[in-house]
Design an enzyme around this catalytic site. Sequence first.
Site, PDB file in Angstrom:
ATOM      1  N   HIS A 235       0.846  -1.184   0.000  1.00  0.00           N
ATOM      2  CA  HIS A 235       0.000   0.000   0.000  1.00  0.00           C
ATOM      3  C   HIS A 235       0.885   1.238   0.000  1.00  0.00           C
ATOM      4  O   HIS A 235       2.075   1.169   0.286  1.00  0.00           O
ATOM      5  CB  HIS A 235      -0.962  -0.004   1.195  1.00  0.00           C
ATOM      6  CG  HIS A 235      -0.305  -0.236   2.517  1.00  0.00           C
ATOM      7  ND1 HIS A 235       0.116  -1.486   2.926  1.00  0.00           N
ATOM      8  CD2 HIS A 235       0.033   0.610   3.523  1.00  0.00           C
ATOM      9  CE1 HIS A 235       0.662  -1.401   4.134  1.00  0.00           C
ATOM     10  NE2 HIS A 235       0.632  -0.134   4.503  1.00  0.00           N
ATOM     11  N   ARG A 245      -4.604  16.717   3.034  1.00  0.00           N
ATOM     12  CA  ARG A 245      -5.170  15.528   3.659  1.00  0.00           C
ATOM     13  C   ARG A 245      -4.189  15.054   4.717  1.00  0.00           C
ATOM     14  O   ARG A 245      -2.982  15.086   4.519  1.00  0.00           O
ATOM     15  CB  ARG A 245      -5.411  14.431   2.626  1.00  0.00           C
ATOM     16  CG  ARG A 245      -6.366  14.862   1.520  1.00  0.00           C
ATOM     17  CD  ARG A 245      -6.560  13.754   0.520  1.00  0.00           C
ATOM     18  NE  ARG A 245      -7.276  12.621   1.098  1.00  0.00           N
ATOM     19  CZ  ARG A 245      -7.534  11.499   0.424  1.00  0.00           C
ATOM     20  NH1 ARG A 245      -7.135  11.371  -0.810  1.00  0.00           N
ATOM     21  NH2 ARG A 245      -8.190  10.513   1.003  1.00  0.00           N
TER      22      ARG A 245
END
Length: 312
Positions: A235, A245
């Site tokens: 990931h 973010r």
Amino acid sequence: MATSFLTTGGNNSISKDALHGNTIFMPTMLANRPTIPEQFLWPKSDIAPATGILDAPVIDLQLALTGDASSVKEQADALCAACKTHGFFLVVNHGIDPQILNEALERAEEIFVMPLETKLKIMQKKGSIIVEHLGSSLGKEFEPVGLMYEKYSEAMKNLTLSITELLGLSLGIGKDYYRDFFQDCDYITRIRRKGSRLFTGGKWQSVPPVPGAFVVNIGDTFMAMTNDIYKSCVHRAVVNRHSSRQSIAFFVCPWHDKVIRAHDSLIGPNGKRLYPDFTWSQLEVFTQESRRVDDKTIKYFAQRLSQSCSAE
């Protein structure tokens, strides 16, 4: 080790030694450069865009641990299906006070906008206590921030132990097995700006955010503890050019000298263990000194460990 520190000009009072052998990417200092320095560019194979949305289950932890037998089974089965495929799931009704989460994110934003010289002072060493570390490196006025992050870390550790109960139930070995194993654990709290993507099903997929939920994924260590029944997948963290973010990652690791070994009931009818017994400290050294973390890291580690044992 040589250290390179990249700037856009102007007076820079930071010595190379201050970076402890790391090359640091500072967007504010690189803003006026026409291109990104080559050492920060990933291979094209690693930057392919996400082409799908991950079908990750949303686990109701309160229902999973306190509901009736039917509800518990439903949550455990959903968790099991996800972990056998990619190892990602979301957790809601986790019991952590939203005020703690909001304050942790607010303090993280304050840390991100600090000058680089200040942030270098608060690079925490293993074993140091957060409140004492922040107080000694930045001043007494930062001790309340340290206390807040210690409170956050304790809440996250308790949440982790609850999740291990459900993992045990999902594998049919009882809720206490993994909880007892991780009761005394090491953990790392890391603040970073990111969005989550993972590589599964032959493509990169995005993990859609759910308000108030935690995104959880199992790692290579837990995959070994299940004899590959549950999967760990590659990931990555990605930035968003349009808006900021942010997340706070919480890594849980077995105590360094604790032996990692799959439960006997998870070995299967052929009786084959896919991994030799090992400790977290052995795996950590391997990832830091021998091989970049990727989808084959744990396999190469097991192979090297087996060869080393055979040689002895």
